[in-house]
Design a protein around this motif. Structure first.
Motif, PDB file in Angstrom:
ATOM      1  N   VAL A   1       0.533   0.555   7.820  1.00 49.43           N
ATOM      2  CA  VAL A   1       0.104  -0.438   6.833  1.00 49.43           C
ATOM      3  C   VAL A   1      -1.337  -0.856   7.092  1.00 49.43           C
ATOM      4  O   VAL A   1      -2.162  -0.936   6.173  1.00 49.43           O
ATOM      5  CB  VAL A   1       1.035  -1.668   6.862  1.00 49.43           C
ATOM      6  CG1 VAL A   1       0.532  -2.746   5.904  1.00 49.43           C
ATOM      7  CG2 VAL A   1       2.462  -1.267   6.523  1.00 49.43           C
ATOM      8  N   LEU A   2      -1.648  -1.116   8.349  1.00 44.50           N
ATOM      9  CA  LEU A   2      -3.002  -1.557   8.702  1.00 44.50           C
ATOM     10  C   LEU A   2      -4.057  -0.533   8.305  1.00 44.50           C
ATOM     11  O   LEU A   2      -5.164  -0.900   7.897  1.00 44.50           O
ATOM     12  CB  LEU A   2      -3.092  -1.819  10.209  1.00 44.50           C
ATOM     13  CG  LEU A   2      -2.388  -3.071  10.744  1.00 44.50           C
ATOM     14  CD1 LEU A   2      -2.308  -2.999  12.255  1.00 44.50           C
ATOM     15  CD2 LEU A   2      -3.131  -4.326  10.311  1.00 44.50           C
TER      16      LEU A   2
ATOM     17  N   GLU B   1      -2.594  -7.953  -0.351  1.00 48.02           N
ATOM     18  CA  GLU B   1      -1.617  -6.866  -0.459  1.00 48.02           C
ATOM     19  C   GLU B   1      -1.229  -6.347   0.921  1.00 48.02           C
ATOM     20  O   GLU B   1      -0.050  -6.097   1.185  1.00 48.02           O
ATOM     21  CB  GLU B   1      -2.181  -5.730  -1.305  1.00 48.02           C
ATOM     22  CG  GLU B   1      -2.263  -6.022  -2.794  1.00 48.02           C
ATOM     23  CD  GLU B   1      -2.744  -4.828  -3.579  1.00 48.02           C
ATOM     24  OE1 GLU B   1      -2.320  -4.670  -4.733  1.00 48.02           O
ATOM     25  OE2 GLU B   1      -3.539  -4.039  -3.027  1.00 48.02           O
ATOM     26  N   ARG B   2      -2.206  -6.177   1.785  1.00 50.31           N
ATOM     27  CA  ARG B   2      -1.910  -5.701   3.138  1.00 50.31           C
ATOM     28  C   ARG B   2      -1.084  -6.721   3.899  1.00 50.31           C
ATOM     29  O   ARG B   2      -0.107  -6.379   4.578  1.00 50.31           O
ATOM     30  CB  ARG B   2      -3.201  -5.390   3.893  1.00 50.31           C
ATOM     31  CG  ARG B   2      -2.948  -4.754   5.257  1.00 50.31           C
ATOM     32  CD  ARG B   2      -4.209  -4.609   6.080  1.00 50.31           C
ATOM     33  NE  ARG B   2      -4.720  -5.907   6.501  1.00 50.31           N
ATOM     34  CZ  ARG B   2      -5.723  -6.058   7.362  1.00 50.31           C
ATOM     35  NH1 ARG B   2      -6.330  -5.004   7.865  1.00 50.31           N
ATOM     36  NH2 ARG B   2      -6.148  -7.265   7.697  1.00 50.31           N
ATOM     37  N   ASP B   3      -1.468  -7.994   3.800  1.00 51.50           N
ATOM     38  CA  ASP B   3      -0.727  -9.031   4.504  1.00 51.50           C
ATOM     39  C   ASP B   3       0.722  -9.092   4.025  1.00 51.50           C
ATOM     40  O   ASP B   3       1.648  -9.275   4.822  1.00 51.50           O
ATOM     41  CB  ASP B   3      -1.396 -10.399   4.311  1.00 51.50           C
ATOM     42  CG  ASP B   3      -2.689 -10.525   5.101  1.00 51.50           C
ATOM     43  OD1 ASP B   3      -2.997  -9.601   5.887  1.00 51.50           O
ATOM     44  OD2 ASP B   3      -3.390 -11.540   4.928  1.00 51.50           O
TER      45      ASP B   3
ATOM     46  N   GLU C   1      -7.027  -5.349  14.500  1.00 55.17           N
ATOM     47  CA  GLU C   1      -5.703  -4.993  13.976  1.00 55.17           C
ATOM     48  C   GLU C   1      -4.611  -5.866  14.592  1.00 55.17           C
ATOM     49  O   GLU C   1      -3.676  -6.293  13.898  1.00 55.17           O
ATOM     50  CB  GLU C   1      -5.430  -3.510  14.243  1.00 55.17           C
ATOM     51  CG  GLU C   1      -6.310  -2.587  13.409  1.00 55.17           C
ATOM     52  CD  GLU C   1      -6.165  -1.129  13.793  1.00 55.17           C
ATOM     53  OE1 GLU C   1      -6.226  -0.273  12.889  1.00 55.17           O
ATOM     54  OE2 GLU C   1      -6.015  -0.837  14.999  1.00 55.17           O
TER      55      GLU C   1
ATOM     56  N   SER D   1      -3.826   1.785   5.955  1.00 60.31           N
ATOM     57  CA  SER D   1      -3.649   2.280   4.586  1.00 60.31           C
ATOM     58  C   SER D   1      -4.812   1.808   3.724  1.00 60.31           C
ATOM     59  O   SER D   1      -5.748   1.153   4.196  1.00 60.31           O
ATOM     60  CB  SER D   1      -2.327   1.769   4.010  1.00 60.31           C
ATOM     61  OG  SER D   1      -2.412   0.360   3.797  1.00 60.31           O
ATOM     62  N   GLU D   2      -4.753   2.118   2.444  1.00 56.83           N
ATOM     63  CA  GLU D   2      -5.781   1.691   1.500  1.00 56.83           C
ATOM     64  C   GLU D   2      -5.596   0.244   1.057  1.00 56.83           C
ATOM     65  O   GLU D   2      -6.439  -0.303   0.335  1.00 56.83           O
ATOM     66  CB  GLU D   2      -5.762   2.608   0.269  1.00 56.83           C
ATOM     67  CG  GLU D   2      -6.098   4.060   0.566  1.00 56.83           C
ATOM     68  CD  GLU D   2      -7.479   4.224   1.180  1.00 56.83           C
ATOM     69  OE1 GLU D   2      -8.419   3.563   0.703  1.00 56.83           O
ATOM     70  OE2 GLU D   2      -7.609   4.995   2.150  1.00 56.83           O
ATOM     71  N   LEU D   3      -4.493  -0.366   1.464  1.00 56.34           N
ATOM     72  CA  LEU D   3      -4.264  -1.759   1.091  1.00 56.34           C
ATOM     73  C   LEU D   3      -5.287  -2.666   1.760  1.00 56.34           C
ATOM     74  O   LEU D   3      -5.773  -2.383   2.856  1.00 56.34           O
ATOM     75  CB  LEU D   3      -2.859  -2.198   1.511  1.00 56.34           C
ATOM     76  CG  LEU D   3      -1.684  -1.486   0.852  1.00 56.34           C
ATOM     77  CD1 LEU D   3      -0.376  -1.951   1.492  1.00 56.34           C
ATOM     78  CD2 LEU D   3      -1.663  -1.738  -0.644  1.00 56.34           C
ATOM     79  N   SER D   4      -5.600  -3.756   1.113  1.00 57.54           N
ATOM     80  CA  SER D   4      -6.532  -4.715   1.703  1.00 57.54           C
ATOM     81  C   SER D   4      -6.147  -6.120   1.287  1.00 57.54           C
ATOM     82  O   SER D   4      -5.370  -6.320   0.337  1.00 57.54           O
ATOM     83  CB  SER D   4      -7.973  -4.423   1.254  1.00 57.54           C
ATOM     84  OG  SER D   4      -8.085  -4.530  -0.160  1.00 57.54           O
TER      85      SER D   4
END
Length: 350
Positions: A302-303, A311-313, A64, A305-308
């Motif tokens: 954010v880290l 999108e996460r970046d 992370e 979350s369901e984002l990957s």
């Protein structure tokens, strides 16, 4: 050197652009706290007992930390300082160093440094250097064993000195020793501390005591000021200012013309906010735009979350930019309405 930028009104900043605040300051330095725990109990930092530690489940792991650092590096952050608490308490410290040291900005490796109290450093410095650690700062407020035990509530001066010797032998440079200068506490040791630093090829940096103690007991009258520190040093050495301070928090001075130097970080009486290029990441994943900020933005959410992927970046980048844009012109210590941060220094990171 500090850089100032102003975006054209026609194009908003986007991922990969420098992190620029509303005053044009470009942010290229991220202080990364790895833990709020420490092996000492320095009286100006945290109580000896009754500390409420961060839940371990909230601490960022190595992957992370790397994810945030990778986005920050894309935005031009090329200096990462590992702090605490005490970073040597992290068992995965070498892995964290290795992950960060692999990052590049403009084709050049980033710098990964560490601020530590030195306890346990002797047994780990070779591993950390091999992992890519660039340099180290070691905190030391006294060379007297009795006073060290009184200040830190631990009888560990010998271990700190072992760490300093190991750092000096490692070849990691520049090596810096950090001292919080306190009236009636260690103001009679300034010369001795400089002598110790010179003996080990290090630069001693005196730091004005700041309102960052967990107990909120800071008293400006007990703080040894920049001018008083320089007056004491000038009684023995001829001080000449080193040119090219740039965005460094320390004013640096040659001792008797050099080659040895000493530094003073005077955040209270001679603030350097106008050239500040630093952001801070707490061990539980909150980004802070100032050491004295009372607001934080949540990167951990954010880290986890369901984002990957991209999108996460992009979301991490957005939070970093929001933090930078919220940065004030200065820390406001002299403002009558100034309030200390809710977190103590050990929970913020240096």
């Amino acid at each position: 050197m500090s850089t100032m930028l102003q975006w054209p009104a026609s194009r908003p900043a986007r991922p990969g652009d420098p992190l620029v605040d509303s005053f044009g300051r470009v942010h290229s330095d991220l202080r990364v706290s790895l833990t709020d725990r420490c092996s000492l109990r320095c009286t100006y930092c945290m109580p000896e007992q009754g500390n409420l530690w961060l839940e371990r489940s909230t601490l960022l792991d190595a992957a992370e930390i790397e994810a945030i650092a990778r986005v920050a590096a894309l935005d031009g952050v090329d200096t990462f300082r590992l702090t605490g608490g005490e970073p040597l308490l992290r068992r995965d410290l070498a892995e964290i160093v290795r992950r960060l040291a692999a990052l590049t900005v403009g084709g050049r490796p980033v710098e990964v440094s560490m601020t530590t109290n030195g306890i346990g450093l002797a047994g780990r410095i070779d591993e950390l250097a091999a992992a890519g650690l660039s340099r180290v700062n070691i905190s030391l407020d006294t060379v007297r064993a009795d006073r060290f035990a009184e200040l830190t509530k631990r009888d560990r001066l010998a271990d700190v000195l072992d760490g300093i010797r190991a750092a000096a032998a490692s070849g990691l440079r520049p090596l810096k020793l950090n001292t919080v200068a306190m009236r009636g506490v260690n103001d009679d040791e300034l010369h001795d501390l400089v002598d110790l630093a010179v003996e080990h090829g290090a630069e001693l940096r005196f730091i004005e005591q700041m309102p960052l103690d967990a107990g909120h007991t800071w008293d400006r009258s007990t703080m040894l000021t920049r001018d008083e520190i320089l007056e004491t040093l000038s009684a023995r050495w001829r001080l000449t200012e080193v040119d090219g301070r740039g965005d460094s928090p320390a004013e640096r001075f040659h001792l008797d013309g050099g080659p040895h130097t000493v530094g003073v970080i005077a955040a209270v009486t001679a603030p350097f906010c106008g050239a500040c290029n630093r952001l801070r990441l707490t061990a539980d994943g909150q980004v802070r735009n100032c050491l004295f900020a009372r607001d934080e933005l949540d990167l951990r959410r954010v880290l986890r979350s369901e984002l990957s992927g991209t999108e996460r970046d992009a979301a991490l980048d957005s939070v970093l930019r929001a933090s930078v844009l919220g940065k004030q012109a200065g820390h406001g210590i002299d403002d009558p309405e100034f309030l200390q941060p809710g977190r103590g220094m050990n929970a913020i990171g240096g």
